[in-house]
Structures are given as structure tokens and as C-alpha cells.
Design a protein around this motif. Structure first.
Motif, PDB file in Angstrom:
ATOM      1  N   ASP A  48       4.318   0.748  31.483  1.00  0.00           N
ATOM      2  CA  ASP A  48       3.129  -0.079  31.258  1.00  0.00           C
ATOM      3  C   ASP A  48       2.175   0.067  32.444  1.00  0.00           C
ATOM      4  N   SER A  49       1.255  -0.880  32.599  1.00  0.00           N
ATOM      5  CA  SER A  49       0.228  -0.761  33.641  1.00  0.00           C
ATOM      6  C   SER A  49       0.808  -0.748  35.051  1.00  0.00           C
ATOM      7  N   ARG A  50       2.044  -1.192  35.213  1.00  0.00           N
ATOM      8  CA  ARG A  50       2.664  -1.226  36.540  1.00  0.00           C
ATOM      9  C   ARG A  50       3.243   0.117  36.952  1.00  0.00           C
ATOM     10  N   ASP A  51       3.475   0.999  35.971  1.00  0.00           N
ATOM     11  CA  ASP A  51       4.189   2.244  36.235  1.00  0.00           C
ATOM     12  C   ASP A  51       3.237   3.382  36.609  1.00  0.00           C
ATOM     13  N   ARG A  59      10.700  -3.325  25.299  1.00  0.00           N
ATOM     14  CA  ARG A  59       9.932  -2.094  25.090  1.00  0.00           C
ATOM     15  C   ARG A  59      10.290  -1.339  23.822  1.00  0.00           C
ATOM     16  N   THR A  98      -1.692 -11.191  30.505  1.00  0.00           N
ATOM     17  CA  THR A  98      -1.118  -9.960  31.068  1.00  0.00           C
ATOM     18  C   THR A  98       0.127  -9.477  30.332  1.00  0.00           C
ATOM     19  N   ASN A 156       2.959 -10.595  31.101  1.00  0.00           N
ATOM     20  CA  ASN A 156       4.004 -10.772  32.115  1.00  0.00           C
ATOM     21  C   ASN A 156       5.079 -11.732  31.632  1.00  0.00           C
ATOM     22  N   TYR A 170      -5.224  -4.264  31.510  1.00  0.00           N
ATOM     23  CA  TYR A 170      -3.955  -4.407  32.232  1.00  0.00           C
ATOM     24  C   TYR A 170      -2.984  -5.131  31.312  1.00  0.00           C
ATOM     25  N   TYR A 171      -1.797  -4.541  31.144  1.00  0.00           N
ATOM     26  CA  TYR A 171      -0.808  -5.223  30.311  1.00  0.00           C
ATOM     27  C   TYR A 171       0.598  -4.818  30.717  1.00  0.00           C
ATOM     28  N   GLU A 172       1.480  -5.802  30.690  1.00  0.00           N
ATOM     29  CA  GLU A 172       2.882  -5.573  31.030  1.00  0.00           C
ATOM     30  C   GLU A 172       3.752  -5.732  29.789  1.00  0.00           C
ATOM     31  N   PRO A 198       7.593  -6.348  29.457  1.00  0.00           N
ATOM     32  CA  PRO A 198       8.895  -6.521  30.110  1.00  0.00           C
ATOM     33  C   PRO A 198       9.895  -5.488  29.580  1.00  0.00           C
ATOM     34  N   ASP A 199      10.670  -4.898  30.475  1.00  0.00           N
ATOM     35  CA  ASP A 199      11.463  -3.730  30.091  1.00  0.00           C
ATOM     36  C   ASP A 199      12.415  -3.995  28.937  1.00  0.00           C
TER      37      ASP A 199
END
Length: 483
Positions: free
Chosen positions: A212-215, A252, A140, A142, A244-246, A248-249
């Protein structure tokens, strides 16, 4: 009346030429989308400082059958790195950053081996740092068990160097993580704010945003992948799956932007018109490679990973996530941008063919594109024969080792093992003194179950480069008895 008729003829001729151009672009795009089963795609073409083509194809959101439009937003993954490079060059123009300076000048609490690495060596991936990506969840992306940036940073600093700085190229997200920290330190702003104020607002890039995929991102095209294995089971046919991929801020600056082909096109226009970097000399510097310790040029220029620095029709650009790519032709007044929503579509493989629609000489100038077009007709087993024949006719026909290697790995990723084998074989034919060519050839030989030949290739690689850790590890594994 004669003048009126002449004007009509000229206008019809221009219209016909434009229609033929678009038709030829459509042929290439439709072929690639069909062969690679790409759901959706955007293309933008810049010519002589103007956006001359901005077109969308296919489906952005497969679940709901939402078509791609020119405002559909795509993840651009590692294409983010060129924006980071421009941010660094902006700070260099302000006298706040020296590309040749050690990073210890800008960052505190670094391991002693890290302190003398230069910003230029970060930009071109020859630092030798351990890769921060290896500390994250491999599926992921993550942040994983370490949970905080502080814990990740402390763990990262404790890891050994991968190789001596300046000796090798290794694509590495640590480099751009550190560039983000330097941007923040010398600008006094978060890198996201700095990018927004110094690039996105300047160009009016309304659809360009970190995430990313969370936003939740408006007009977003999710990434898809074709899978042949799911939940530990092999599938009879490929299945299209949601990606799905994150990111971390804090990482970026390496891969975290989302954009449109149109936004990137306007960014390229602004870059070349001096709206982002004031001096043409700064752009020229950014588009030059650095040097390895032995004096040979690096594979990358300063933050730009597609570097085709040939004598005619030079091109620089970037690819990201095996699904987004662009090239700029500074001497031809041309740029090509392609964004897709399929991981594994590799648009970098057909950018030069698209550019050739506007300038046919570009295809002739690029050996990789020439090979790709012709081997499609003759078969990849003819690769060595074709190159040897062309080299006799044209001394300037010199395929680049790095580009051949990248192409072969992309073929391997698409399960085109026979084709990849022939390109890796071509690379050792052309570059018999390259340890990396033998290392890569050994890898494909293993995948095609040619263990004895693979061992010979890894042995040759280590003979040429005794510091090849990868080759040594593989040979060690191959020599172990089966349990």
C-alpha cells in the motif's frame, strides 16, 4: 510473382487493420483521459490466448513528470478479490475446500450466527456480516485505535449481523478477510505465500506484489484524486492531490495487490489455458452466481464483481478503487484490462466500448454500454424513452438493475447529479418492485434537495422490504426537528 503480390496485399491489409484498431482504441482512451483528467493509464488486450495490445499513456508520477511505461505498477485495489477467488477454487480442486460448506468447518471461535454461513456466501457478499472496514480509520484505512488484528477481530465478532444471511447483497471486506483466514488454515501457508507460489510464480508475474502507500514499490504509480474541499474549505476549482491509503496486512485478500495490465493479461491467459485451475468445470463454477434465499441469482459470481451473464457475449471481471478494471469474454476469446492512477476514473464504464473495437457485436449486446454511448448524444433525460423504444425493437434489450444502480452511483460520485438522477429514475421505471431501486432513488433526491419526494421513495422502499435498515434510519433522521 502473383503469389508474392498476393502475400504483400494480405500483409498490408493486416497491417492496415491493426493500425485502424489501435487508432480506434486511442480515440476512446484519449477521450476518457481528457474528460476525466486521468494523468496516466495502461491498457492490455488479450485475443485468442495472445496479448495483442499492451500500451501506456500519460504520466505515472505527476510530481516528477515520469511517463507511464508497460512496467509501471498500479494499485488494483478490489481487483485483488479475483485472485483470492482463484486461490479458493484451487483449494476446492484439491478437495481441501467445499464452497457449499459452512465456514465453521474451517474456522474456530466464530459467533454462532456466523458458523453456518458458507464459503460461497462469502465470495458473493451475501453473508450479512458486519464490515471490518468500519473499524478502520475512514480517511487512511489505518488499523486505527484498536491497534492490533486481535483487537479488531474481537470487536468485529461483538457486532450484530447487518442482515439475515442470503437475504441481501452488501459489499463487505469481512468476507474476504475470512477467506484469507480459510486459505491460510487449509493450505498451511500465509495467503501471500500461497498466492505467490500458486499464481504469481506460475504466470511469471514479475511486477505483481502486495503493498500500500507505506511500501516502497519499484516503478510505482501513486494514486491521485481531484478534491473540491481541503482542510474544511471549499475550493474554487478542483485540485489534484496525492492519494494515501493503508491496507492492514491481514486484510489484503480484499484489496492489497499492485500489478501491471500486462501481468494481469498473462494471468488471464494462464487461467483460461488451465495453468491455474486444472478443470474447465472449476472455471465455469467460479463464473456462475450463487443464489439468494428466494432463489434469485446473486449480483456477483464467485469472487468476480462484474458479471454480465447475458445470452450473447457473456463477460466477467472486476473493478477496484474506481481506478482499475478488467473484463473477460470467455466465448469471444477476448479480455480487456485498464489500469489508471486516478481514483474516480471508473474504467469499468468504457471497457465494453473498448471490447467493441475488436468485436462490434459486444456493444450491441450490452444495454449499459449502448445507453452510455447514446445518452452522451441525446442527453440523459431521454433515458426512459430510449430504453422503452429499444425494448420494443429488441426483446433481449434488458438493462440489468444492479449494473444501472452501480453506474448511477459512479455518476453521483463524479458530481454528475443530474445524470445520476435520470439513471436512478430509469431503474425504478424498469424495476418497480425493487426496494433497493427506491432506496437509491431516495438518496439522489436528497442530494438534489428534493426532500419530500425522497421521503416517498424511502417509504416505498420500506414497504417493499420492511428490513431495510438504511431506509428506516434515513427516514428517522429526516423526521427529526432541526436543532
Amino acid at each position: 510473382m502473383k503469389i508474392y503480390l498476393l502475400c504483400i496485399v494480405v500483409l498490408l491489409s493486416q497491417y492496415s487493420f491493426a493500425q485502424n484498431t489501435i487508432s480506434n482504441i486511442d480515440i476512446i482512451i484519449n477521450r476518457e483521459m481528457k474528460e476525466k483528467q486521468i494523468p496516466g493509464l495502461q491498457i492490455a488486450i488479450v485475443q485468442n490466448g495472445k496479448l495483442v495490445l499492451n500500451k501506456s499513456y500519460g504520466i505515472a508520477n505527476v510530481q516528477d513528470n515520469i511517463p507511464v511505461t508497460n512496467s509501471t505498477v498500479f494499485p488494483i485495489n478490489s481487483c485483488t478479490k479475483v485472485f483470492t477467488a482463484v486461490a479458493v477454487m484451487q483449494l476446492a480442486e484439491q478437495g481441501k475446500v467445499d464452497l457449499s460448506a459452512p465456514i465453521g468447518k474451517y474456522l474456530d471461535h466464530l459467533p454462532s450466527e456466523w458458523q453456518t454461513v458458507t464459503i460461497e456466501q462469502l465470495l458473493t457478499h451475501i453473508s450479512g456480516f458486519p464490515d471490518i472496514q468500519k473499524l478502520f480509520d475512514p480517511i487512511t484505512g489505518n488499523i486505527g485505535v484498536l491497534k492490533t488484528e486481535e483487537a479488531v477481530w474481537e470487536k468485529l465478532k461483538s457486532l450484530p449481523m447487518d442482515f439475515k444471511t442470503g437475504e441481501q447483497f452488501s459489499y463487505n471486506q469481512t468476507n474476504y478477510y475470512l477467506l484469507g483466514k480459510i486459505i491460510e488454515k487449509v493450505s498451511g501457508q500465509s495467503f501471500a505465500t500461497f498466492f505467490n507460489e500458486k499464481q504469481f510464480k506460475v504466470v511469471d508475474m514479475k511486477h505483481t506484489i502486495f503493498g500500500d502507500s507505506r511500501d516502497v514499490i519499484s516503478h510505482y504509480a501513486p494514486t491521485y484524486h481531484y478534491k473540491t474541499n481541503l482542510d474544511g474549505q471549499k475550493l474554487n476549482t478542483e485540485k489534484l492531490t496525492n492519494g494515501y491509503y493503508e491496507f492492514p496486512d491481514f486484510t489484503r485478500t480484499a484489496a492489497g495487490l499492485n500489478s501491471t495490465a500486462e501481468d494481469i493479461a498473462h494471468w488471464i491467459i494462464a487461467l483460461q489455458k488451465g495453468k491455474l485451475l486444472k478443470n474447465a468445470a472449476t472455471i465455469d463454477k467460479m463464473w456462475l452466481p450463487a443464489k439468494f434465499n428466494n432463489g434469485t441469482p446473486t449480483n456477483w459470481t464467485q469472487g468476480w464483481g462484474l458479471a454480465k451473464l447475458r445470452s450473447m457475449h457473456k463477460a466477467v471481471g472486476m473493478s477496484g478503487g474506481s481506478r482499475a478494471a478488467f473484463l473477460v469474454y470467455p466465448d469471444d476469446g477476448l479480455a480487456v484490462i485498464v489500469l489508471t492512477n486516478l481514483g474516480g476514473s471508473y474504467p469499468e464504464d468504457f471497457l465494453e466500448e473498448l471490447a467493441g473495437v475488436y468485436n462490434p457485436d459486444i456493444v450491441k449486446a450490452d444495454p449499459i454500454t449502448y445507453l452510455r454511448i447514446n445518452l452522451r448524444k441525446t442527453g440523459f433525460t431521454k433515458a426512459i424513452e430510449l430504453v422503452d423504444t429499444e425494448k420494443k425493437k429488441n426483446p433481449d434489450f434488458n438493462p440489468n438493475e444492479f449494473e444501472l444502480n452501480e453506474w448511477a452511483y459512479r455518476l453521483m460520485a463524479k458530481k454528475q447529479l443530474k445524470e445520476a438522477l435520470e439513471i436512478f429514475k430509469l431503474n425504478i421505471h424498469l424495476f418497480p418492485e425493487s426496494w433497493n431501486a427506491y432506496d437509491s432513488y431516495g438518496e439522489i433526491l436528497l442530494k438534489t434537495e428534493q426532500k419530500d419526494q425522497a421521503i416517498k421513495m424511502y417509504q416505498k422502499s420500506i414497504e417493499l422490504n420492511p428490513d431495510n435498515k438504511n431506509g428506516k434510519n434515513i427516514l428517522d433522521q429526516l423526521s427529526r426537528p432541526l436543532p
